[in-house]
Scaffold this active site. Structure first.
Site, PDB file in Angstrom:
ATOM      1  N   ASP A   1       4.142  -5.761   9.855  1.00 36.27           N
ATOM      2  CA  ASP A   1       5.155  -5.403  10.857  1.00 36.27           C
ATOM      3  C   ASP A   1       5.015  -6.254  12.107  1.00 36.27           C
ATOM      4  OD1 ASP A   1       6.283  -3.497   9.262  1.00 36.27           O
ATOM      5  OD2 ASP A   1       5.302  -1.781  10.219  1.00 36.27           O
TER       6      ASP A   1
ATOM      7  N   ARG B   1       0.854  -1.175   0.000  1.00 32.93           N
ATOM      8  CA  ARG B   1       0.000   0.000   0.000  1.00 32.93           C
ATOM      9  C   ARG B   1       0.893   1.229   0.000  1.00 32.93           C
ATOM     10  NH1 ARG B   1      -4.732   1.387   4.335  1.00 32.93           N
ATOM     11  NH2 ARG B   1      -3.013   2.001   5.662  1.00 32.93           N
TER      12      ARG B   1
ATOM     13  N   ASP C   1      -0.033  -2.452  12.081  1.00 36.85           N
ATOM     14  CA  ASP C   1       0.372  -2.937  10.758  1.00 36.85           C
ATOM     15  C   ASP C   1       0.617  -4.441  10.849  1.00 36.85           C
ATOM     16  OD1 ASP C   1       2.103  -1.694   8.052  1.00 36.85           O
ATOM     17  OD2 ASP C   1       2.356  -3.781   8.680  1.00 36.85           O
TER      18      ASP C   1
ATOM     19  N   THR D   1      -0.536   7.608  -1.446  1.00 33.56           N
ATOM     20  CA  THR D   1      -1.775   7.531  -2.245  1.00 33.56           C
ATOM     21  C   THR D   1      -2.727   6.451  -1.734  1.00 33.56           C
ATOM     22  OG1 THR D   1      -0.882   5.844  -3.724  1.00 33.56           O
ATOM     23  CG2 THR D   1      -0.438   8.155  -4.312  1.00 33.56           C
TER      24      THR D   1
HETATM   25  C1  PRP Z   1      -1.436  -4.313   4.516  1.00 29.41           C
HETATM   26  C2  PRP Z   1      -2.356  -5.492   4.622  1.00 29.41           C
HETATM   27  C3  PRP Z   1      -3.167  -5.386   3.350  1.00 29.41           C
HETATM   28  C4  PRP Z   1      -3.286  -3.897   3.173  1.00 29.41           C
HETATM   29  C5  PRP Z   1      -4.665  -3.480   3.636  1.00 29.41           C
HETATM   30  O1  PRP Z   1      -0.397  -4.595   3.656  1.00 29.41           O
HETATM   31  O2  PRP Z   1      -1.685  -6.707   4.735  1.00 29.41           O
HETATM   32  O3  PRP Z   1      -2.549  -5.983   2.219  1.00 29.41           O
HETATM   33  O4  PRP Z   1      -2.291  -3.286   4.006  1.00 29.41           O
HETATM   34  O5  PRP Z   1      -4.883  -2.155   3.373  1.00 29.41           O
HETATM   35  P1  PRP Z   1      -5.913  -1.640   2.264  1.00 29.41           P
HETATM   36  O6  PRP Z   1      -7.160  -2.439   2.452  1.00 29.41           O
HETATM   37  O7  PRP Z   1      -6.094  -0.187   2.605  1.00 29.41           O
HETATM   38  O8  PRP Z   1      -5.305  -1.835   0.919  1.00 29.41           O
HETATM   39  P2  PRP Z   1       0.820  -3.608   3.437  1.00 29.41           P
HETATM   40  O9  PRP Z   1       0.580  -2.697   2.275  1.00 29.41           O
HETATM   41  O10 PRP Z   1       1.168  -2.907   4.726  1.00 29.41           O
HETATM   42  O11 PRP Z   1       1.975  -4.567   2.964  1.00 29.41           O
HETATM   43  P3  PRP Z   1       2.707  -5.746   3.741  1.00 29.41           P
HETATM   44  O12 PRP Z   1       1.766  -6.893   3.829  1.00 29.41           O
HETATM   45  O13 PRP Z   1       3.864  -6.018   2.858  1.00 29.41           O
HETATM   46  O14 PRP Z   1       3.130  -5.241   5.104  1.00 29.41           O
HETATM   47  N1  URA Z   2      -2.820  -2.411   6.864  1.00 30.54           N
HETATM   48  C1  URA Z   2      -2.521  -2.887   8.084  1.00 30.54           C
HETATM   49  O1  URA Z   2      -1.628  -3.731   8.232  1.00 30.54           O
HETATM   50  N2  URA Z   2      -3.221  -2.427   9.132  1.00 30.54           N
HETATM   51  C2  URA Z   2      -4.202  -1.522   9.009  1.00 30.54           C
HETATM   52  O2  URA Z   2      -4.815  -1.151  10.022  1.00 30.54           O
HETATM   53  C3  URA Z   2      -4.495  -1.031   7.732  1.00 30.54           C
HETATM   54  C4  URA Z   2      -3.790  -1.506   6.664  1.00 30.54           C
END
Ligand code: PRP
Ligand code: URA
Length: 211
Positions: free
Chosen positions: A205, A106, A202, A110
């Site tokens: 994380d 994400r 997150d 944006t």
């Molecule tokens: C997190 C989560 C989803 C996304 C959700 O991933 O695992 O994929 O955010 O958010 P959204 O519904 O607003 O798109 P992230 O982009 O943090 O990537 P990661 O899994 O690599 O940490």
């Molecule tokens: N992605 C995450 O990992 N946590 C949130 O709360 C939103 C997006």
């Protein structure tokens, strides 16, 4: 609880483990263990209506007809990277599933989903495809993943997450009304940075101890 196309898996064990995961006191190791345990329970629910067929087997006492899963092996799709936390537990229950990965992150400014990886098994059009990601926040990531999978031929999908925001559910259902959502909880709202509140932070994380 089941609203149209949204199943909230509010089993007491799921809710108990989810509360422990939300707490800042949970270490990455504890968080991963709980996520794996919850994913078993989510897998149980999302596969509840899989079709069966009878085969003939021989028990130590007699020949009999007994049910096994029918049709082509289903496909689990993990939205990297946090999706892998759910994937592993679901694979514990469905070890013969095929597995696809879609890499999306994400963009923090944006909030759009940016794709960096895509690898799927063949014949998606003939498989039940279960897409997994712990978080449905704005739904940009899950919408992009499901759109990409439809382009790749998938036509029978389910989406499994741990936490969903009402805003994300609305957006997802608008984009993909044909894809049912399974979640352990629907939280209150998204904050100014589009994080789920109360949420768990997150997910990636917390699973991997990054920041
Ligand atoms: C997190 C989560 C989803 C996304 C959700 O991933 O695992 O994929 O955010 O958010 P959204 O519904 O607003 O798109 P992230 O982009 O943090 O990537 P990661 O899994 O690599 O940490
Ligand atoms: N992605 C995450 O990992 N946590 C949130 O709360 C939103 C997006």
């Amino acid at each position: 609880m089941s609203v149209t196309n949204v199943t909230v898996i509010d089993h007491p064990l799921v809710q108990h483990k989810l509360t422990l995961m939300r707490s800042t006191e949970a270490s990455s190791s504890t968080f991963r263990t709980l996520l794996r345990e919850i994913s078993h329970l989510l897998a149980y629910e999302v596969t509840r209506d899989l079709p069966l067929q009878n085969i003939e087997i021989e028990t130590p006492l007699t020949k009999t007809q007994a049910p096994v899963l029918s049709g082509k092996k289903l496909c689990l799709v993990s939205i990297l990277r946090a999706g892998n936390g759910l994937l592993e537990g679901i694979l514990d229950l469905i070890p013969s599933a095929r597995v696809g990965h879609i890499g999306l992150y994400r963009d923090p400014d944006t909030l759009e989903a940016v794709e960096y990886y895509y690898k799927m098994p063949s014949e998606l059009d003939q498989r039940l495809v279960i897409v997994v990601d712990p978080m449905l926040a704005t739904a940009n990531s899950s919408i992009a993943a499901v759109t990409r999978l439809k382009e790749g031929g998938a036509n029978n999908m389910r989406f499994v997450c741990l936490l969903a925001a009402p805003e994300g559910i609305e957006a997802f259902q608008k984009a993909h009304p044909d894809v049912p959502i399974y979640t352990a909880a629907v939280d209150d709202h998204l904050n100014d940075h589009s994080y789920i509140v109360p949420g768990l932070g997150d997910a990636g994380d917390r699973i991997y101890g990054t920041r």
